[in-house]
Design a protein around this motif. Structure first.
Motif, PDB file in Angstrom:
ATOM      1  N   THR A   1     -43.737  -4.550  -9.997  1.00 45.67           N
ATOM      2  CA  THR A   1     -43.633  -5.807 -10.724  1.00 45.67           C
ATOM      3  C   THR A   1     -42.282  -6.447 -10.543  1.00 45.67           C
ATOM      4  O   THR A   1     -41.913  -7.336 -11.289  1.00 45.67           O
ATOM      5  CB  THR A   1     -43.886  -5.567 -12.216  1.00 45.67           C
ATOM      6  N   ALA A   2     -41.497  -5.972  -9.569  1.00 43.81           N
ATOM      7  CA  ALA A   2     -40.163  -6.524  -9.367  1.00 43.81           C
ATOM      8  C   ALA A   2     -40.263  -7.963  -8.935  1.00 43.81           C
ATOM      9  O   ALA A   2     -41.206  -8.386  -8.288  1.00 43.81           O
ATOM     10  CB  ALA A   2     -39.418  -5.705  -8.325  1.00 43.81           C
ATOM     11  N   LYS A   3     -39.233  -8.723  -9.300  1.00 42.21           N
ATOM     12  CA  LYS A   3     -39.239 -10.145  -8.973  1.00 42.21           C
ATOM     13  C   LYS A   3     -39.074 -10.331  -7.487  1.00 42.21           C
ATOM     14  O   LYS A   3     -38.347  -9.605  -6.824  1.00 42.21           O
ATOM     15  CB  LYS A   3     -38.102 -10.834  -9.732  1.00 42.21           C
ATOM     16  N   GLY A   4     -39.761 -11.361  -6.959  1.00 39.41           N
ATOM     17  CA  GLY A   4     -39.672 -11.636  -5.541  1.00 39.41           C
ATOM     18  C   GLY A   4     -38.490 -12.512  -5.233  1.00 39.41           C
ATOM     19  O   GLY A   4     -37.664 -12.870  -6.052  1.00 39.41           O
ATOM     20  N   GLY A   5     -38.384 -12.896  -3.938  1.00 38.16           N
ATOM     21  CA  GLY A   5     -37.294 -13.754  -3.525  1.00 38.16           C
ATOM     22  C   GLY A   5     -36.128 -12.964  -3.002  1.00 38.16           C
ATOM     23  O   GLY A   5     -36.094 -11.741  -3.008  1.00 38.16           O
TER      24      GLY A   5
ATOM     25  N   LYS B   1     -46.257 -14.491 -25.098  1.00 37.55           N
ATOM     26  CA  LYS B   1     -47.225 -14.770 -24.043  1.00 37.55           C
ATOM     27  C   LYS B   1     -47.734 -13.455 -23.458  1.00 37.55           C
ATOM     28  O   LYS B   1     -46.996 -12.481 -23.350  1.00 37.55           O
ATOM     29  CB  LYS B   1     -46.592 -15.621 -22.943  1.00 37.55           C
ATOM     30  N   PHE B   2     -49.016 -13.486 -23.086  1.00 38.51           N
ATOM     31  CA  PHE B   2     -49.650 -12.301 -22.520  1.00 38.51           C
ATOM     32  C   PHE B   2     -49.482 -12.295 -21.002  1.00 38.51           C
ATOM     33  O   PHE B   2     -49.317 -13.330 -20.362  1.00 38.51           O
ATOM     34  CB  PHE B   2     -51.144 -12.264 -22.849  1.00 38.51           C
ATOM     35  N   THR B   3     -49.568 -11.103 -20.449  1.00 39.09           N
ATOM     36  CA  THR B   3     -49.575 -10.918 -18.995  1.00 39.09           C
ATOM     37  C   THR B   3     -50.621  -9.885 -18.657  1.00 39.09           C
ATOM     38  O   THR B   3     -50.682  -8.831 -19.295  1.00 39.09           O
ATOM     39  CB  THR B   3     -48.203 -10.450 -18.479  1.00 39.09           C
ATOM     40  N   GLU B   4     -51.446 -10.166 -17.657  1.00 43.56           N
ATOM     41  CA  GLU B   4     -52.530  -9.262 -17.278  1.00 43.56           C
ATOM     42  C   GLU B   4     -51.968  -8.126 -16.414  1.00 43.56           C
ATOM     43  O   GLU B   4     -52.028  -8.151 -15.197  1.00 43.56           O
ATOM     44  CB  GLU B   4     -53.589 -10.033 -16.503  1.00 43.56           C
ATOM     45  N   ALA B   5     -51.379  -7.155 -17.069  1.00 42.64           N
ATOM     46  CA  ALA B   5     -50.802  -6.016 -16.355  1.00 42.64           C
ATOM     47  C   ALA B   5     -50.735  -4.843 -17.314  1.00 42.64           C
ATOM     48  O   ALA B   5     -50.770  -5.002 -18.533  1.00 42.64           O
ATOM     49  CB  ALA B   5     -49.412  -6.345 -15.811  1.00 42.64           C
TER      50      ALA B   5
ATOM     51  N   THR C   1     -56.788   0.515 -14.887  1.00 46.94           N
ATOM     52  CA  THR C   1     -56.943   0.218 -13.469  1.00 46.94           C
ATOM     53  C   THR C   1     -57.174  -1.277 -13.308  1.00 46.94           C
ATOM     54  O   THR C   1     -57.573  -1.962 -14.246  1.00 46.94           O
ATOM     55  CB  THR C   1     -58.116   0.990 -12.851  1.00 46.94           C
ATOM     56  N   GLY C   2     -56.947  -1.765 -12.095  1.00 46.27           N
ATOM     57  CA  GLY C   2     -57.127  -3.180 -11.833  1.00 46.27           C
ATOM     58  C   GLY C   2     -55.786  -3.869 -11.669  1.00 46.27           C
ATOM     59  O   GLY C   2     -54.752  -3.233 -11.445  1.00 46.27           O
ATOM     60  N   GLY C   3     -55.777  -5.186 -11.774  1.00 45.45           N
ATOM     61  CA  GLY C   3     -54.558  -5.938 -11.588  1.00 45.45           C
ATOM     62  C   GLY C   3     -54.787  -7.414 -11.816  1.00 45.45           C
ATOM     63  O   GLY C   3     -55.878  -7.854 -12.215  1.00 45.45           O
ATOM     64  N   PRO C   4     -53.731  -8.214 -11.569  1.00 47.78           N
ATOM     65  CA  PRO C   4     -53.838  -9.656 -11.791  1.00 47.78           C
ATOM     66  C   PRO C   4     -54.984 -10.264 -10.996  1.00 47.78           C
ATOM     67  O   PRO C   4     -55.191  -9.950  -9.827  1.00 47.78           O
ATOM     68  CB  PRO C   4     -52.481 -10.174 -11.310  1.00 47.78           C
ATOM     69  N   GLY C   5     -55.743 -11.119 -11.646  1.00 50.86           N
ATOM     70  CA  GLY C   5     -56.871 -11.778 -11.008  1.00 50.86           C
ATOM     71  C   GLY C   5     -58.168 -11.009 -11.102  1.00 50.86           C
ATOM     72  O   GLY C   5     -59.242 -11.577 -10.967  1.00 50.86           O
ATOM     73  N   ARG C   6     -58.091  -9.696 -11.313  1.00 50.82           N
ATOM     74  CA  ARG C   6     -59.296  -8.870 -11.410  1.00 50.82           C
ATOM     75  C   ARG C   6     -59.548  -8.352 -12.809  1.00 50.82           C
ATOM     76  O   ARG C   6     -60.641  -7.885 -13.117  1.00 50.82           O
ATOM     77  CB  ARG C   6     -59.185  -7.671 -10.466  1.00 50.82           C
ATOM     78  N   GLY C   7     -58.521  -8.410 -13.653  1.00 50.98           N
ATOM     79  CA  GLY C   7     -58.643  -7.823 -14.971  1.00 50.98           C
ATOM     80  C   GLY C   7     -58.278  -6.353 -14.929  1.00 50.98           C
ATOM     81  O   GLY C   7     -58.296  -5.713 -13.882  1.00 50.98           O
ATOM     82  N   ILE C   8     -57.923  -5.800 -16.074  1.00 54.49           N
ATOM     83  CA  ILE C   8     -57.597  -4.381 -16.175  1.00 54.49           C
ATOM     84  C   ILE C   8     -58.680  -3.692 -16.991  1.00 54.49           C
ATOM     85  O   ILE C   8     -59.167  -4.213 -17.989  1.00 54.49           O
ATOM     86  CB  ILE C   8     -56.203  -4.174 -16.791  1.00 54.49           C
ATOM     87  N   VAL C   9     -59.080  -2.509 -16.557  1.00 56.06           N
ATOM     88  CA  VAL C   9     -60.217  -1.786 -17.140  1.00 56.06           C
ATOM     89  C   VAL C   9     -59.749  -0.394 -17.534  1.00 56.06           C
ATOM     90  O   VAL C   9     -58.938   0.223 -16.830  1.00 56.06           O
ATOM     91  CB  VAL C   9     -61.393  -1.694 -16.140  1.00 56.06           C
ATOM     92  N   ARG C  10     -60.277   0.100 -18.644  1.00 54.14           N
ATOM     93  CA  ARG C  10     -59.973   1.468 -19.070  1.00 54.14           C
ATOM     94  C   ARG C  10     -61.165   2.036 -19.828  1.00 54.14           C
ATOM     95  O   ARG C  10     -61.862   1.317 -20.555  1.00 54.14           O
ATOM     96  CB  ARG C  10     -58.731   1.497 -19.962  1.00 54.14           C
ATOM     97  N   ALA C  11     -61.390   3.340 -19.648  1.00 53.23           N
ATOM     98  CA  ALA C  11     -62.489   4.022 -20.327  1.00 53.23           C
ATOM     99  C   ALA C  11     -62.149   4.221 -21.796  1.00 53.23           C
ATOM    100  O   ALA C  11     -60.989   4.430 -22.168  1.00 53.23           O
ATOM    101  CB  ALA C  11     -62.774   5.365 -19.658  1.00 53.23           C
TER     102      ALA C  11
END
Length: 919
Positions: free
Chosen positions: A803-807, A409-413, A441-451
């Motif tokens: 990216t550490a797990k929450g909780g 599975k993919f992850t947007e990071a 650059t970028g992050g979850p929900g915005r997408g990651i961008v690179r030159a």
């Protein structure tokens, strides 16, 4: 009841008259900011001169006075005012008056302190030194009274001395008032603030006039006040310029100059209207000279704004580099002379002409400039969008859908390696590569961008007959191993934006090597589990190609390469016979005909110690000859031993040196290399990495570890530890060389994979560990988790902090993803029991706290009559201390294991390094 008058004028401030002591007026108005003044003979509001009336205070005080039955008249005159120059002169006169008053108070306090000390000394003369009070003697009463008088006078003397220091400080502050107030640098900063206030009042006045508000008159008066004050301070600045005070401006600097700021020299990156953008690297601060190279990381320059009023000097860039080449850091005088010799106008003109000569870079609009990757969390598909220079979708390149392999599975990071590896392969197939010095650059929900940029065209490589590989399995140097080819096609192995102290990427190719022994690890060197090391430095020395990563069965042959080396070592140790005869002669040779040996173990030399040796050689000459080998083809000499003396001789200006010249010694001779290493290893100024590289050269020269240890006077384990340091990735080696990473800690870090090395270094640099013991426990736990994951057919990398797990971490089970349900229930039950036991320690803590604060004499009385006495209880507490020390160690290890297991990312090897089609 009193007849009260409250008046306010700009010249006198706010005054309250008509009140007398005891009429209750002061008690009413004191809450509204009124104070009593014996000088004025009335009540007043502090700091109300030359300012607008504080009507909220005046009206509130008047209303309260009227409610109390007083007659109150309020008069406010905003037109009667004095100029700002008159007000400033009055403030200067008051400061002079304070100097006289505070000085008198300080003198009186000093005199009082001296008098009281003299009185105490006079009384103490009646007693012999150490004379006690004679109890029951007729002198007892007088002695006690004298002791009290001595104590009282000494205490009051100290109080008066402190009060004298306070008034002396106030006197100095008043004396420096005018200089501080009229300082041109502070005045420039004050002018910036006043001009901003003036612009704000002008906007407010225009708005009030437009809308017909009554506040327009107040804004007009404030504009008049600010205009007068600005004109006054501008005259102060012009006077300072006329007196020769240097006030730095944008026209005084050019990019590339160095400025003296906060005691250090910084290179100017940009010249702005109000500040200079100077090179800045917090990790290297404070540093005497900070250049743009020091502040550059991955092609990006870190800068810091420097106000012109805080700049204290300028030095042209070329002059600064000349100073540094001579080993000097310029002072203000030297920098000023260099600045006069290279005016900024000439430098700006040269930079403008050079800029004109540069061809304009025109980008092809048909080529995309960036890529954007978007996907949902735990998605099986991702979308790659080609972007143009305006960050808009490129019309000539449609979207690309990337599908994840089965079970992945993919992850947007930026740390989603399964996704980024496929993106890298797609870009390579399309003829693109990542832009230099750029990261995602970028992050979850915005997408990651690179030159991206067009990949350079590689020259066609001639075909290599793989069948011509020698029978012993050793591949030619220009034929990559199957694993290296697979890694290259599989994509990057580390997050592209993971950096530490170096901009060089972590090498991707890897092969297996074994660990060495360590005093804290009793497993023999040849029985340790294998780790990953840089293939670019060991591929040509491997006895056979490393196994591929695709099949788990490859783990069964992990020790095969080591066995192959052991079998072939005796045959490989035979050196080629040489017919040349070696002879030596001592003679004097020219210094300029001596060259440095590029294989010299030492790479860094202490400049200060070289200068000391050069000074000694100037006075006494050369005391010990150096060793060189003669090269007939070049008719020059190459150093074997004595590079430090050779460098010092050149600094001292010696034209000739006494040398032991060896004829017939070839380049790369084993014995010569062994002599060089044996002479340098063990020196205090030789770094651990230099030793490691030296031992590696000897190992490549077919020396065994035992032979190296015997030649260098070290143990075999010491040599093995140093060789293990070569497994560090390049940024970790840089950190070790600069002293950011301790040598003992570096050995543990070398056992980790390159990915986890980088992440550990990032945490270590941020100060994530309380001490080195915690860091060491964390590294050990990470290595243990790596071995555990490898045994399960997968491996893991530490997660970034973002990216550490929450909780609540207390409710988590480390590694809970692979714990069965029955085991979860057992862990939960045992956890409840253990925490209840630990909670009972609070009672023991209360007992220990009570014992810690108890009086020792009282403890002796209470415990002396018990069984065993005080010694028995002391022995019991010491036993508890020993147990507590062991518990602390176990909890520290447990904390490290929990931190590692709670913050990792499990990776399927088949997803990271997919198979490469043989076709």
């Amino acid at each position: 009841m009193a007849d009260i008058t409250i008046t306010h004028t700009r010249a006198e401030g706010t005054l309250l008259e008509g009140s007398s002591k005891g009429d209750g007026v002061f008690e009413i108005v004191r809450n509204h900011g009124f104070w009593s003044s014996r000088t004025l003979g009335c009540l007043y509001i502090r700091r109300s001169q030359d300012k607008e009336a504080q009507t909220w205070r005046i009206n509130a005080a008047a209303d309260e006075l009227r409610a109390a039955g007083h007659e109150v008249t309020v008069t406010i005159d905003e037109d009667t005012r004095r100029t700002f120059a008159e007000a400033e002169a009055d403030r200067g006169e008051r400061a002079e008056g304070r100097v006289e008053r505070f000085s008198d108070r300080a003198d009186r306090a000093v005199a009082s302190a001296d008098a009281r000390r003299a009185t105490a000394d006079q009384i103490s003369k009646r007693f012999e030194f150490g004379q006690p009070i004679l109890i029951g003697h007729h002198s007892e009463g007088r002695a006690r009274r004298d002791a009290e008088r001595i104590d009282s006078n000494m205490r009051k003397s100290f109080e008066d001395r402190d009060r004298a220091g306070y008034w002396a400080d106030r006197t100095r502050a008043s004396e420096n008032y005018a200089a501080h107030r009229n300082d041109p640098q502070r005045t420039l900063r004050r002018l910036e603030r006043l001009r901003a206030d003036l612009r704000k009042q002008e906007r407010a006045h225009a708005n009030a006039v437009e809308k017909g508000w009554v506040s327009g008159g107040r804004h007009a008066r404030l504009i008049q006040d600010l205009t007068e004050e600005i004109a006054h301070w501008e005259q102060i600045v012009e006077k300072a310029k006329a007196d020769g005070v240097k006030l730095w401006e944008p026209g005084d600097f050019a990019p590339g100059d160095f400025v003296l700021y906060s005691g250090s020299w910084y290179e100017v990156e940009r010249v702005n209207p109000k500040t200079l953008s100077i090179a800045w690297n917090l990790r290297l601060a404070p540093k005497q000279v900070m250049s743009v190279e020091d502040a550059t990381l991955n092609g990006r320059v870190s800068t810091h704004p420097a106000d012109y009023t805080q700049v204290r000097g300028r030095c042209p860039g070329e002059a600064m580099r000349a100073f540094l080449a001579d080993g000097k850091v310029p002072g203000k005088k030297s920098a000023s002379e260099a600045s006069e010799a290279a005016p900024v106008d000439a430098i700006r003109q040269a930079q403008a002409e050079a800029k004109k000569k540069q061809p304009k870079r025109r980008s092809d609009p048909k080529i995309p400039k960036r890529v954007k990757v978007e996907c949902r969390w735990d998605a099986t598909e991702a979308t790659l969008t080609w972007l143009n220079g305006n960050n808009q979708p490129h019309k000539g390149h449609p979207h690309v859908t990337i599908t994840a392999p089965d079970g992945v599975k993919f992850t947007e990071a930026v740390w989603s390696e399964p996704l980024l590896s496929q993106v890298t392969a797609l870009l390579t197939a399309a003829g693109f590569t990542y832009g230099a010095g750029a990261g995602w650059t970028g992050g979850p929900g915005r997408g990651i961008v690179r030159a991206i940029e067009t990949a350079p065209v590689q020259p066609e490589t001639p075909a290599v007959d793989v069948a011509a590989v020698v029978d012993d399995g050793r591949a030619p140097a220009d034929v990559p191993s199957p694993e290296l080819a697979e890694d290259t096609a599989g994509g990057e192995k580390t997050a592209p934006d993971l950096r530490f102290l170096s901009s060089n990427p972590v090498p991707q190719g890897a092969q297996k090597v074994s660990h060495s022994e360590h005093p804290l690890n009793t497993t023999p060197r040849n029985e340790r589990p294998d780790t990953v090391t840089d293939a670019t430095t060991t591929a040509t020395d491997a006895p056979e190609a490393a196994p591929t990563k695709k099949a788990p069965a490859a783990k069964k042959t992990k020790k095969a390469p080591a066995k192959a080396v052991a079998k072939k070592a005796p045959a490989a140790r035979k050196a080629p016979e040489t017919t040349a005869q070696t002879k030596s002669v001592q003679k004097t040779i020219p210094t300029d005909r001596i060259d440095r040996d590029p294989s010299q173990p030492r790479e860094e030399f202490d400049q200060a110690k070289l200068e000391e040796l050069a000074g000694s050689m100037r006075q006494l000459g050369q005391l010990q000859p150096i060793s060189v080998r003669y090269v007939p083809s070049a008719r020059r000499y190459v150093l074997i031993m004595g590079e430090r003396r050779w460098r010092a001789a050149k600094m001292a200006g010696l034209t000739e040196m006494t040398a032991l010249v060896l004829h017939g010694v070839q380049e790369g001779d084993r014995e010569t290399l062994a002599k060089q290493v044996a002479e340098n290893v063990g020196r205090a100024d030789m770094t651990a990495m230099e030793e490691a590289k030296s031992f590696k050269r000897l190992e490549k020269a077919e020396y065994t570890v035992d032979e190296i240890a015997e030649m260098c006077g070290k143990s075999a384990a010491y040599v093995g530890w140093r060789l293990d340091l070569l497994r560090l990735c390049e940024p970790a080696q840089v950190a070790l060389g600069k002293g950011h990473l301790p040598v003992g800690m570096a050995w543990y870090v070398a056992q980790l994979s390159c990915d986890n090395q980088m992440r550990f270094l990032s945490k270590y640099a941020r100060g994530a560990f309380a001490n080195d013991r915690d860091a060491e426990a964390f590294v050990k736990a990470t290595r243990a988790e790596e071995e555990r994951r490898e045994s399960q057919g997968s491996f893991f990398v530490l997660a970034d902090e973002t990216t550490a797990k929450g909780g609540d971490g207390q409710q988590l089970i480390p590694g809970a993803h692979d714990v069965p349900e029955e085991e979860r229930e057992r862990i939960a039950a045992d956890r409840s029991k253990l925490t209840k036991k630990i909670e009972r320690l609070s009672t023991a803590g209360e007992i220990l706290a009570e014992l810690a604060t108890a009086d020792p004499e009282e403890l002796a009385l209470l415990l002396a009559g018990t069984g065993g006495g005080v010694a028995a209880h002391l022995h019991r507490i010491e036993h508890l201390r020993g147990l507590t020390t062991k518990v602390i160690k176990n909890l520290r290890d447990a904390q490290a294991i929990a931190a590692v297991r709670a913050g990792f990312i499990e990776i399927n090897p088949d997803a990271v390094a997919p198979e490469v089609d043989a076709a």
